[in-house]
Design a protein around this motif. Structure first.
Motif, PDB file in Angstrom:
ATOM      1  N   ARG A  15       0.819  -1.216   0.000  1.00  0.00           N
ATOM      2  CA  ARG A  15       0.000   0.000   0.000  1.00  0.00           C
ATOM      3  C   ARG A  15       0.849   1.260   0.000  1.00  0.00           C
ATOM      4  O   ARG A  15       0.656   2.172  -0.825  1.00  0.00           O
ATOM      5  N   SER A  16       1.817   1.328   0.895  1.00  0.00           N
ATOM      6  CA  SER A  16       2.647   2.528   0.996  1.00  0.00           C
ATOM      7  C   SER A  16       3.559   2.673  -0.216  1.00  0.00           C
ATOM      8  O   SER A  16       3.849   3.792  -0.658  1.00  0.00           O
ATOM      9  N   GLY A  17       4.003   1.533  -0.773  1.00  0.00           N
ATOM     10  CA  GLY A  17       4.841   1.591  -1.966  1.00  0.00           C
ATOM     11  C   GLY A  17       4.096   2.163  -3.151  1.00  0.00           C
ATOM     12  O   GLY A  17       4.614   3.032  -3.873  1.00  0.00           O
ATOM     13  N   PHE A  18       2.866   1.692  -3.375  1.00  0.00           N
ATOM     14  CA  PHE A  18       2.054   2.221  -4.466  1.00  0.00           C
ATOM     15  C   PHE A  18       1.746   3.699  -4.242  1.00  0.00           C
ATOM     16  O   PHE A  18       1.792   4.502  -5.173  1.00  0.00           O
ATOM     17  N   ALA A  19       1.423   4.045  -3.003  1.00  0.00           N
ATOM     18  CA  ALA A  19       1.101   5.439  -2.694  1.00  0.00           C
ATOM     19  C   ALA A  19       2.303   6.347  -2.937  1.00  0.00           C
ATOM     20  O   ALA A  19       2.160   7.457  -3.451  1.00  0.00           O
ATOM     21  N   ALA A  24       4.443  10.657  -6.171  1.00  0.00           N
ATOM     22  CA  ALA A  24       5.619  11.338  -6.726  1.00  0.00           C
ATOM     23  C   ALA A  24       5.351  11.920  -8.107  1.00  0.00           C
ATOM     24  O   ALA A  24       6.167  12.685  -8.633  1.00  0.00           O
ATOM     25  N   GLN A  25       4.209  11.575  -8.694  1.00  0.00           N
ATOM     26  CA  GLN A  25       3.869  12.080 -10.026  1.00  0.00           C
ATOM     27  C   GLN A  25       3.254  13.474  -9.922  1.00  0.00           C
ATOM     28  O   GLN A  25       2.429  13.733  -9.041  1.00  0.00           O
ATOM     29  N   PRO A  26       3.620  14.374 -10.815  1.00  0.00           N
ATOM     30  CA  PRO A  26       3.112  15.752 -10.722  1.00  0.00           C
ATOM     31  C   PRO A  26       1.613  15.888 -10.959  1.00  0.00           C
ATOM     32  O   PRO A  26       1.007  16.870 -10.509  1.00  0.00           O
ATOM     33  N   ASP A  27       1.018  14.891 -11.623  1.00  0.00           N
ATOM     34  CA  ASP A  27      -0.400  14.983 -11.944  1.00  0.00           C
ATOM     35  C   ASP A  27      -1.268  14.034 -11.113  1.00  0.00           C
ATOM     36  O   ASP A  27      -2.453  13.863 -11.400  1.00  0.00           O
ATOM     37  N   ILE A  28      -0.694  13.428 -10.075  1.00  0.00           N
ATOM     38  CA  ILE A  28      -1.446  12.481  -9.250  1.00  0.00           C
ATOM     39  C   ILE A  28      -1.308  12.855  -7.777  1.00  0.00           C
ATOM     40  O   ILE A  28      -0.208  13.131  -7.296  1.00  0.00           O
ATOM     41  N   GLU A  29      -2.427  12.847  -7.065  1.00  0.00           N
ATOM     42  CA  GLU A  29      -2.440  13.117  -5.632  1.00  0.00           C
ATOM     43  C   GLU A  29      -3.078  11.935  -4.903  1.00  0.00           C
ATOM     44  O   GLU A  29      -4.200  11.540  -5.227  1.00  0.00           O
ATOM     45  N   VAL A  30      -2.368  11.347  -3.959  1.00  0.00           N
ATOM     46  CA  VAL A  30      -2.921  10.264  -3.148  1.00  0.00           C
ATOM     47  C   VAL A  30      -3.631  10.894  -1.954  1.00  0.00           C
ATOM     48  O   VAL A  30      -3.001  11.485  -1.079  1.00  0.00           O
ATOM     49  N   LEU A  31      -4.938  10.758  -1.931  1.00  0.00           N
ATOM     50  CA  LEU A  31      -5.746  11.382  -0.888  1.00  0.00           C
ATOM     51  C   LEU A  31      -5.713  10.603   0.415  1.00  0.00           C
ATOM     52  O   LEU A  31      -5.779  11.194   1.500  1.00  0.00           O
ATOM     53  N   ALA A  32      -5.662   9.273   0.304  1.00  0.00           N
ATOM     54  CA  ALA A  32      -5.712   8.453   1.515  1.00  0.00           C
ATOM     55  C   ALA A  32      -5.259   7.039   1.213  1.00  0.00           C
ATOM     56  O   ALA A  32      -5.291   6.587   0.063  1.00  0.00           O
ATOM     57  N   LYS A 104       0.221  -7.332  -8.493  1.00  0.00           N
ATOM     58  CA  LYS A 104       0.914  -6.600  -7.440  1.00  0.00           C
ATOM     59  C   LYS A 104       2.402  -6.402  -7.720  1.00  0.00           C
ATOM     60  O   LYS A 104       3.040  -5.560  -7.092  1.00  0.00           O
ATOM     61  N   ASP A 105       2.939  -7.164  -8.653  1.00  0.00           N
ATOM     62  CA  ASP A 105       4.340  -6.957  -9.016  1.00  0.00           C
ATOM     63  C   ASP A 105       4.468  -6.060 -10.247  1.00  0.00           C
ATOM     64  O   ASP A 105       5.463  -6.085 -10.960  1.00  0.00           O
ATOM     65  N   VAL A 106       3.436  -5.239 -10.476  1.00  0.00           N
ATOM     66  CA  VAL A 106       3.426  -4.337 -11.619  1.00  0.00           C
ATOM     67  C   VAL A 106       4.639  -3.406 -11.586  1.00  0.00           C
ATOM     68  O   VAL A 106       5.108  -2.994 -10.527  1.00  0.00           O
ATOM     69  N   ARG A 107       5.137  -3.069 -12.761  1.00  0.00           N
ATOM     70  CA  ARG A 107       6.254  -2.134 -12.853  1.00  0.00           C
ATOM     71  C   ARG A 107       5.775  -0.721 -12.533  1.00  0.00           C
ATOM     72  O   ARG A 107       4.612  -0.381 -12.745  1.00  0.00           O
ATOM     73  N   ARG A 108       6.694   0.100 -12.044  1.00  0.00           N
ATOM     74  CA  ARG A 108       6.362   1.464 -11.648  1.00  0.00           C
ATOM     75  C   ARG A 108       5.654   2.236 -12.779  1.00  0.00           C
ATOM     76  O   ARG A 108       4.609   2.848 -12.568  1.00  0.00           O
ATOM     77  N   ASP A 109       6.229   2.194 -13.974  1.00  0.00           N
ATOM     78  CA  ASP A 109       5.664   2.951 -15.086  1.00  0.00           C
ATOM     79  C   ASP A 109       4.276   2.434 -15.476  1.00  0.00           C
ATOM     80  O   ASP A 109       3.400   3.213 -15.866  1.00  0.00           O
TER      81      ASP A 109
END
Length: 221
Positions: A15-19, A24-32, A104-109
């Motif tokens: 969870r924290s890794g995905f968040a 870290a992306q300029p166009d994405i905000e993790v709300l919770a 769950k082992d999806v690549r970052r990009d």
């Protein structure tokens, strides 16, 4: 435009890794972040994100029920997180309104791309996931829905049937346009007609429909 996201998984590191990646992306905000399905539903209803990442298997309320609770005409779009090999309820999650699946082992990009695609109103039906996933879980579709949609296929034009076939194979609009030798605008029109005539929510459900009705075989020759 900023894409607002809620991440739900009972494994804190996942969870924290995905968040962290998404935040870290300029166009994405993790709300919770949420550690179970009930928390996820509560967060989505309170914060109204554009996309919710939901683990298929969570305590208190599983990802399928959470997906069903948060998607819909006035809800957000959902991407299911799965280990695939051990999950037995992926088919049900598709019908619950999921717009895509990620291992769950999806690549970052690929994670970032998936969130952007789904937030834009499209669905993630990558061939590598769709063929294996849909083939396994469409072997036992509800009979009444199967028959009804098979009859509805008669309402599609020849080009719309071709478009549905290409959707089921995981092709993008650009790839379908090249295959049919038409413009992407024309493909978008065909896709819209297919979804409307068959009463489908998005491309994911179009893939399910293609397998349910036998238009595409899970086990091609």
């Amino acid at each position: 435009m900023t894409i607002r996201v809620v991440v739900a998984d009972d494994q804190e590191l996942v969870r924290s890794g995905f968040a962290m990646i998404l935040g870290a992306q300029p166009d994405i905000e993790v709300l919770a972040e949420a550690g179970d399905g009930a928390q996820a539903v509560e967060a989505v209803r309170a914060l109204r994100p554009d996309v919710a990442l939901l683990d298929v298997r969570m305590p208190v309320l599983d990802g399928i029920e959470a997906c069903r609770a948060v998607t819909g005409p006035d809800g957000c779009r959902a991407i299911m997180l799965t280990t695939f090999d051990s999950d037995e309820y992926v088919y049900e999650a598709l019908h619950a309104g999921a717009s895509g699946f990620l291992l769950k082992d999806v690549r970052r990009d690929d994670l970032v791309h998936a969130v952007r695609v789904v937030a834009a109103g499209d669905s993630l039906v990558a061939p590598s996931v769709a063929r294996r996933l849909i083939a396994e879980y469409t072997s036992r579709p509800p009979v009444d829905r199967q028959v009804r949609r098979a009859e509805l296929l008669d309402a599609l034009t020849a080009r719309e049937r071709e478009t549905l076939l290409h959707l089921a194979r995981g092709l993008s609009n650009a790839e379908i346009a090249a295959a049919l030798v038409v413009s992407e605008h024309t493909v978008k029109t065909h896709v819209g007609n297919v979804l409307s005539k068959l009463g489908l929510r998005d491309r994911v459900q179009a893939v399910i429909c293609a397998y349910e009705t036998g238009l595409v075989s899970p086990f091609p020759d």
